[in-house]
Design a protein around this motif. Structure first.
Motif, PDB file in Angstrom:
ATOM      1  N   TYR A 143      49.737  37.380  55.432  1.00 33.93           N
ATOM      2  CA  TYR A 143      49.266  36.667  56.622  1.00 33.93           C
ATOM      3  C   TYR A 143      49.788  35.235  56.659  1.00 33.93           C
ATOM      4  CZ  TYR A 143      46.169  36.698  60.672  1.00 33.93           C
ATOM      5  OH  TYR A 143      45.676  36.694  61.963  1.00 33.93           O
ATOM      6  N   TYR A 144      49.827  34.591  55.490  1.00 33.03           N
ATOM      7  CA  TYR A 144      50.375  33.233  55.403  1.00 33.03           C
ATOM      8  C   TYR A 144      51.658  33.184  54.570  1.00 33.03           C
ATOM      9  CZ  TYR A 144      46.057  31.319  57.397  1.00 33.03           C
ATOM     10  OH  TYR A 144      45.004  31.021  58.228  1.00 33.03           O
ATOM     11  N   ARG A 145      52.183  34.339  54.197  1.00 32.06           N
ATOM     12  CA  ARG A 145      53.405  34.424  53.387  1.00 32.06           C
ATOM     13  C   ARG A 145      53.265  33.634  52.084  1.00 32.06           C
ATOM     14  NH1 ARG A 145      57.399  36.430  57.050  1.00 32.06           N
ATOM     15  NH2 ARG A 145      56.267  38.114  58.070  1.00 32.06           N
ATOM     16  N   LEU A 146      52.178  33.943  51.372  1.00 27.00           N
ATOM     17  CA  LEU A 146      51.931  33.299  50.087  1.00 27.00           C
ATOM     18  C   LEU A 146      52.817  33.889  49.004  1.00 27.00           C
ATOM     19  CD1 LEU A 146      48.027  33.259  50.210  1.00 27.00           C
ATOM     20  CD2 LEU A 146      49.564  31.336  50.665  1.00 27.00           C
ATOM     21  N   ALA A 147      53.041  33.134  47.946  1.00 28.59           N
ATOM     22  CA  ALA A 147      53.750  33.658  46.784  1.00 28.59           C
ATOM     23  C   ALA A 147      52.875  34.713  46.108  1.00 28.59           C
ATOM     24  CB  ALA A 147      54.058  32.526  45.811  1.00 28.59           C
ATOM     25  N   PRO A 148      53.459  35.828  45.652  1.00 28.26           N
ATOM     26  CA  PRO A 148      52.647  36.897  45.063  1.00 28.26           C
ATOM     27  C   PRO A 148      51.737  36.423  43.932  1.00 28.26           C
ATOM     28  CG  PRO A 148      54.870  37.676  45.470  1.00 28.26           C
ATOM     29  CD  PRO A 148      54.876  36.205  45.767  1.00 28.26           C
ATOM     30  N   ALA A 149      52.257  35.625  43.025  1.00 26.74           N
ATOM     31  CA  ALA A 149      51.445  35.208  41.878  1.00 26.74           C
ATOM     32  C   ALA A 149      50.226  34.405  42.332  1.00 26.74           C
ATOM     33  CB  ALA A 149      52.286  34.396  40.902  1.00 26.74           C
ATOM     34  N   HIS A 150      50.412  33.504  43.285  1.00 30.44           N
ATOM     35  CA  HIS A 150      49.287  32.698  43.773  1.00 30.44           C
ATOM     36  C   HIS A 150      48.288  33.572  44.523  1.00 30.44           C
ATOM     37  CE1 HIS A 150      50.660  28.797  42.483  1.00 30.44           C
ATOM     38  NE2 HIS A 150      51.826  28.949  43.084  1.00 30.44           N
ATOM     39  N   SER A 151      48.773  34.502  45.315  1.00 31.46           N
ATOM     40  CA  SER A 151      47.869  35.378  46.065  1.00 31.46           C
ATOM     41  C   SER A 151      47.067  36.269  45.122  1.00 31.46           C
ATOM     42  CB  SER A 151      48.674  36.237  47.044  1.00 31.46           C
ATOM     43  OG  SER A 151      47.858  37.188  47.675  1.00 31.46           O
ATOM     44  N   GLN A 152      47.730  36.866  44.165  1.00 33.27           N
ATOM     45  CA  GLN A 152      47.039  37.761  43.233  1.00 33.27           C
ATOM     46  C   GLN A 152      45.984  37.025  42.424  1.00 33.27           C
ATOM     47  OE1 GLN A 152      50.456  39.270  41.159  1.00 33.27           O
ATOM     48  NE2 GLN A 152      51.170  40.427  42.953  1.00 33.27           N
ATOM     49  N   ALA A 153      46.324  35.818  41.963  1.00 31.95           N
ATOM     50  CA  ALA A 153      45.349  35.033  41.202  1.00 31.95           C
ATOM     51  C   ALA A 153      44.166  34.633  42.091  1.00 31.95           C
ATOM     52  CB  ALA A 153      46.025  33.794  40.624  1.00 31.95           C
ATOM     53  N   ALA A 154      44.444  34.271  43.344  1.00 33.57           N
ATOM     54  CA  ALA A 154      43.367  33.872  44.253  1.00 33.57           C
ATOM     55  C   ALA A 154      42.429  35.034  44.526  1.00 33.57           C
ATOM     56  CB  ALA A 154      43.966  33.351  45.564  1.00 33.57           C
ATOM     57  N   VAL A 155      42.982  36.229  44.758  1.00 34.81           N
ATOM     58  CA  VAL A 155      42.141  37.397  45.011  1.00 34.81           C
ATOM     59  C   VAL A 155      41.248  37.676  43.808  1.00 34.81           C
ATOM     60  CG1 VAL A 155      42.172  39.900  45.352  1.00 34.81           C
ATOM     61  CG2 VAL A 155      43.651  38.430  46.738  1.00 34.81           C
ATOM     62  N   ALA A 156      41.832  37.642  42.623  1.00 38.62           N
ATOM     63  CA  ALA A 156      41.038  37.898  41.416  1.00 38.62           C
ATOM     64  C   ALA A 156      39.916  36.875  41.269  1.00 38.62           C
ATOM     65  CB  ALA A 156      41.948  37.881  40.192  1.00 38.62           C
ATOM     66  N   ASP A 157      40.207  35.598  41.502  1.00 35.61           N
ATOM     67  CA  ASP A 157      39.192  34.559  41.384  1.00 35.61           C
ATOM     68  C   ASP A 157      38.092  34.730  42.428  1.00 35.61           C
ATOM     69  OD1 ASP A 157      40.567  33.428  39.299  1.00 35.61           O
ATOM     70  OD2 ASP A 157      41.442  31.803  40.480  1.00 35.61           O
ATOM     71  N   LEU A 158      38.485  35.074  43.646  1.00 31.38           N
ATOM     72  CA  LEU A 158      37.506  35.212  44.726  1.00 31.38           C
ATOM     73  C   LEU A 158      36.618  36.428  44.531  1.00 31.38           C
ATOM     74  CD1 LEU A 158      39.886  34.230  47.653  1.00 31.38           C
ATOM     75  CD2 LEU A 158      37.897  32.918  46.897  1.00 31.38           C
ATOM     76  N   VAL A 159      37.148  37.486  43.955  1.00 29.75           N
ATOM     77  CA  VAL A 159      36.321  38.648  43.631  1.00 29.75           C
ATOM     78  C   VAL A 159      35.317  38.277  42.538  1.00 29.75           C
ATOM     79  CG1 VAL A 159      36.337  40.966  42.624  1.00 29.75           C
ATOM     80  CG2 VAL A 159      37.991  40.366  44.404  1.00 29.75           C
ATOM     81  N   GLU A 160      35.802  37.567  41.539  1.00 27.50           N
ATOM     82  CA  GLU A 160      34.918  37.176  40.439  1.00 27.50           C
ATOM     83  C   GLU A 160      33.795  36.265  40.920  1.00 27.50           C
ATOM     84  OE1 GLU A 160      35.168  35.122  35.978  1.00 27.50           O
ATOM     85  OE2 GLU A 160      36.991  35.501  37.146  1.00 27.50           O
ATOM     86  N   SER A 161      34.097  35.377  41.875  1.00 30.66           N
ATOM     87  CA  SER A 161      33.079  34.452  42.376  1.00 30.66           C
ATOM     88  C   SER A 161      32.177  35.083  43.431  1.00 30.66           C
ATOM     89  CB  SER A 161      33.755  33.209  42.969  1.00 30.66           C
ATOM     90  OG  SER A 161      34.470  33.542  44.148  1.00 30.66           O
ATOM     91  N   GLY A 162      32.524  36.296  43.867  1.00 27.08           N
ATOM     92  CA  GLY A 162      31.710  36.970  44.874  1.00 27.08           C
ATOM     93  C   GLY A 162      32.065  36.616  46.304  1.00 27.08           C
ATOM     94  N   GLU A 163      33.107  35.810  46.499  1.00 24.79           N
ATOM     95  CA  GLU A 163      33.510  35.442  47.860  1.00 24.79           C
ATOM     96  C   GLU A 163      34.325  36.537  48.538  1.00 24.79           C
ATOM     97  OE1 GLU A 163      34.590  30.975  48.011  1.00 24.79           O
ATOM     98  OE2 GLU A 163      34.705  31.550  45.888  1.00 24.79           O
ATOM     99  N   LEU A 164      34.914  37.423  47.761  1.00 20.10           N
ATOM    100  CA  LEU A 164      35.545  38.645  48.248  1.00 20.10           C
ATOM    101  C   LEU A 164      34.903  39.813  47.523  1.00 20.10           C
ATOM    102  CD1 LEU A 164      39.457  38.267  48.381  1.00 20.10           C
ATOM    103  CD2 LEU A 164      37.879  38.436  50.320  1.00 20.10           C
ATOM    104  N   GLU A 165      34.826  40.954  48.198  1.00 18.87           N
ATOM    105  CA  GLU A 165      34.365  42.159  47.515  1.00 18.87           C
ATOM    106  C   GLU A 165      35.410  43.257  47.650  1.00 18.87           C
ATOM    107  OE1 GLU A 165      30.615  43.000  49.318  1.00 18.87           O
ATOM    108  OE2 GLU A 165      31.488  44.095  51.004  1.00 18.87           O
ATOM    109  N   ARG A 166      35.517  44.021  46.587  1.00 20.12           N
ATOM    110  CA  ARG A 166      36.485  45.104  46.573  1.00 20.12           C
ATOM    111  C   ARG A 166      35.871  46.346  47.207  1.00 20.12           C
ATOM    112  NH1 ARG A 166      39.777  47.418  41.261  1.00 20.12           N
ATOM    113  NH2 ARG A 166      40.507  49.338  42.253  1.00 20.12           N
ATOM    114  N   VAL A 167      36.658  47.055  47.991  1.00 19.97           N
ATOM    115  CA  VAL A 167      36.248  48.324  48.576  1.00 19.97           C
ATOM    116  C   VAL A 167      37.398  49.316  48.413  1.00 19.97           C
ATOM    117  CG1 VAL A 167      34.646  47.348  50.261  1.00 19.97           C
ATOM    118  CG2 VAL A 167      37.047  47.674  50.881  1.00 19.97           C
ATOM    119  N   GLN A 168      37.071  50.573  48.502  1.00 21.74           N
ATOM    120  CA  GLN A 168      38.081  51.621  48.480  1.00 21.74           C
ATOM    121  C   GLN A 168      38.096  52.292  49.848  1.00 21.74           C
ATOM    122  OE1 GLN A 168      40.256  52.385  45.872  1.00 21.74           O
ATOM    123  NE2 GLN A 168      41.248  53.510  47.542  1.00 21.74           N
ATOM    124  N   VAL A 169      39.261  52.346  50.463  1.00 29.64           N
ATOM    125  CA  VAL A 169      39.402  53.019  51.744  1.00 29.64           C
ATOM    126  C   VAL A 169      40.048  54.380  51.484  1.00 29.64           C
ATOM    127  CG1 VAL A 169      40.363  52.933  54.077  1.00 29.64           C
ATOM    128  CG2 VAL A 169      39.680  50.801  52.920  1.00 29.64           C
TER     129      VAL A 169
END
Length: 427
Positions: free
Chosen positions: A244-270
Motif C-alpha cells: 500500500y505504501y511500497r515499504l521495504a519487506p524487512a521493515h514491513s515484516q518487522a512492523a507486522v510482527a511487532d503490531l501483532v505482539e502488541s495487539g494492535e493487529l490480529e492474525r486471521v486465517q482466510v
C-alpha cells in the motif's frame, strides 16, 4: 499461550475489504462536500497520480466511485490550494507511486522505511552537478511555484534536443534534478497547471506544525504506515500491507510482527488464502454490501492485481502497453462493482471533442445476471458521462454487454426525443 487465530470465509474477507475502502458507506443524498471528501480520504488514505487522461485523471476517479458526481474543485482545492478557511488537506509525495497523501503523513515518508526508489538513479547526476541543485533550489525559492521548463529558461540551462522517436523519460538535466529533489522531499508540488507539476519548497506548502514534527525512525514510520494500510485494506496479507505504501519487506515484516505482539493487529486465517492475514481488532465486516461503482485501474481497491484476484476471483491487467491486436479487453478498462462483486469490465474513453463517453468494449463476468448488470452499468455510465460534462454515452461492438447496452442507449434516446416533442407541443 498462543492466541487463537480466527478463521473467516472469503466472502467475509471481501466485505471487510469493501467496507474499509468506503463501499459500505452510502453516497451523499446531495452534492458532496469537503466533509464527504475527508471521509473518503480517511478510508483510502492516499490517491495515486497518473498521467493517463483517456477517461479521467486517476486521482479524481476513486472519489467519484465512492461519492458519485462531485465538483473536481473539491480535490483540486484539497491538494493544491490553501486558505485559512480551507487548509490544504493533501500533499504530493512518493508513497504508492506518485500520490496525494494527507499532509500530516509527510514526516513518515522520508524515514527510510521504503523500498529503493527510482530517483536514486539520478544520484550520479546530482553528484556531478552539485551547483545545479543549489541553483534550482534558489530559483524555486525566488520564482516558485514553477515548472521545469520555466526553470530551464530561468537558469539558462541548455537542453538536449530529443532525437526522433525519443521516449518521454529522456528529460533535461534540470528536469531530472527537479524530480530527484521531489523524490527526496527537498521540493514538493505547489500547484498544478494543466496537470504540469509546479515545484515549490515544502515550507511554503506544508503547515509549520507538520514541518517541525520530529522525524520518526524507519521502524516507527513502518509501524504507523502498516496500521494505515490495515485500516485501508480491512483484511490483508503482509505483502498486501507492504504494497500500500511500497515499504521495504524487512521493515514491513518487522512492523507486522511487532503490531501483532502488541495487539494492535490480529492474525486471521482466510479460507482459500495461502498466506496468513491480518486486520485491526474490531475491523468492520458488514453483513452485505450494496451499490455500484466503476473503478479506474489505479483505484486502491484493485491496484494490487494479485490481491484483486484473490479477493474477487477477478483477473485484472492494464493493457495500455499491450499492442492493440493483442489486447483482450481494451486500452483503459474499468472494473464494474455491483453489490460487492466485480461483475464486468468496460473500456472507456472520454471523447471531449465529440462530447461523448465512448465504450469501445463491455464484458460480463461469467455467471452474472446479465440483464441486471447491463441496466446498472448503463445508469452508472450515464452518471459518469454527465459528471465529466459529456452529452451522452456511445457503445461500441466489442464484448457480450455491448449489444444490450446499445439497446438501453437507444431506448433512452427515444424516450428523450418523445419528451422533447411533448414539451415543444405543450403537452
Amino acid at each position: 499461550m498462543t492466541p487463537t487465530v480466527e478463521t473467516i470465509g472469503p466472502a467475509a474477507a471481501r466485505r471487510a475489504a469493501l467496507a474499509a475502502q468506503g463501499f459500505a458507506d452510502p453516497r451523499p443524498s446531495g452534492p458532496p462536500t469537503r466533509r464527504h471528501l475527508a471521509r473518503v480520504l480517511g478510508r483510502v488514505r492516499l490517491l495515486q497520480l497518473d498521467s493517463v487522461n483517456v477517461a479521467v485523471r486517476a486521482h479524481y476517479m476513486p472519489v467519484f466511485s465512492r461519492l458519485g458526481p462531485y465538483d473536481h474543485a473539491l480535490v483540486d482545492d484539497a491538494a493544491w490550494a490553501h486558505t485559512a478557511r480551507k487548509p490544504r488537506l493533501l500533499v504530493e509525495a512518493w508513497a504508492h507511486e506518485a500520490s496525494l497523501v494527507p499532509v500530516e503523513e509527510w514526516p513518515l515518508l522520508w524515514s527510510g522505511a521504503f523500498r529503493d526508489r527510482w530517483w536514486r538513479s539520478y544520484q550520479p547526476l546530482v553528484d556531478r552537478h552539485p551547483g545545479l541543485v543549489d541553483d534550482i533550489l534558489a530559483a524555486v525559492k525566488e520564482l516558485g511555484p514553477i515548472g521545469a521548463g520555466a526553470l530551464e529558461k530561468a537558469l539558462e540551462a541548455p537542453t538536449r534536443p530529443r532525437p526522433s522517436g525519443a521516449s518521454w523519460w529522456e528529460r533535461s538535466e534540470v528536469k531530472r534534478v527537479c524530480e530527484y529533489l521531489f523524490g527526496t522531499g527537498a521540493l514538493t508540488t505547489g500547484t498544478r497547471r494543466h496537470f504540469q507539476r509546479l515545484y515549490d519548497l515544502p515550507e511554503r506548502v506544508l503547515p509549520p506544525a507538520v514541518l517541525s514534527a520530529p522525524q520518526p525512525s524507519a521502524e516507527e514510520a513502518a509501524r504507523t504506515l502498516v496500521l494505515g494500510s490495515a485500516a485501508a485494506l480491512g483484511v490483508a496479507t503482509e505483502p498486501d500491507l507492504r504494497d500500500y505504501y511500497r515499504l521495504a519487506p524487512a521493515h514491513s515484516q518487522a512492523a507486522v510482527a511487532d503490531l501483532v505482539e502488541s495487539g494492535e493487529l490480529e492474525r486471521v486465517q482466510v479460507r482459500g488464502w495461502d498466506r496468513p492475514a491480518y486486520r485491526l481488532p474490531g475491523a468492520r465486516v458488514p453483513r452485505r454490501i450494496t451499490g455500484r461503482a466503476l473503478l479506474c485501474p489505479f483505484d486502491p481497491l484493485v491496484w494490487e492485481r494479485a490481491r484483486t484476484e484473490r479477493i474477487f476471483g477477478f483477473r485484472y491487467r492494464i493493457e495500455i502497453y499491450v499492442p492493440e491486436p493483442k489486447r483482450q479487453y481494451g486500452y483503459y478498462v474499468f472494473p464494474f462493482l455491483l453489490d460487492g462483486e466485480l461483475v464486468g469490465r468496460v473500456d472507456l474513453k472520454a471523447d471531449r471533442a465529440a462530447g461523448v463517453l465512448r465504450v469501445p468494449g463491455a464484458f460480463a463476468e461469467p455467471g452474472v445476471d446479465v440483464p441486471r448488470v447491463t441496466a446498472e452499468l448503463a445508469e452508472e455510465l450515464q452518471v459518469m458521462a454527465e459528471w465529466l460534462g459529456l452529452d451522452g454515452v456511445e457503445v461500441g461492438e466489442r464484448g457480450d454487454l455491448a449489444a444490450p447496452l446499445r439497446r438501453i442507449q437507444r431506448q433512452r434516446c427515444s424516450a428523450a426525443s418523445l419528451s422533447a416533442v411533448s414539451a415543444s407541443a405543450g403537452v
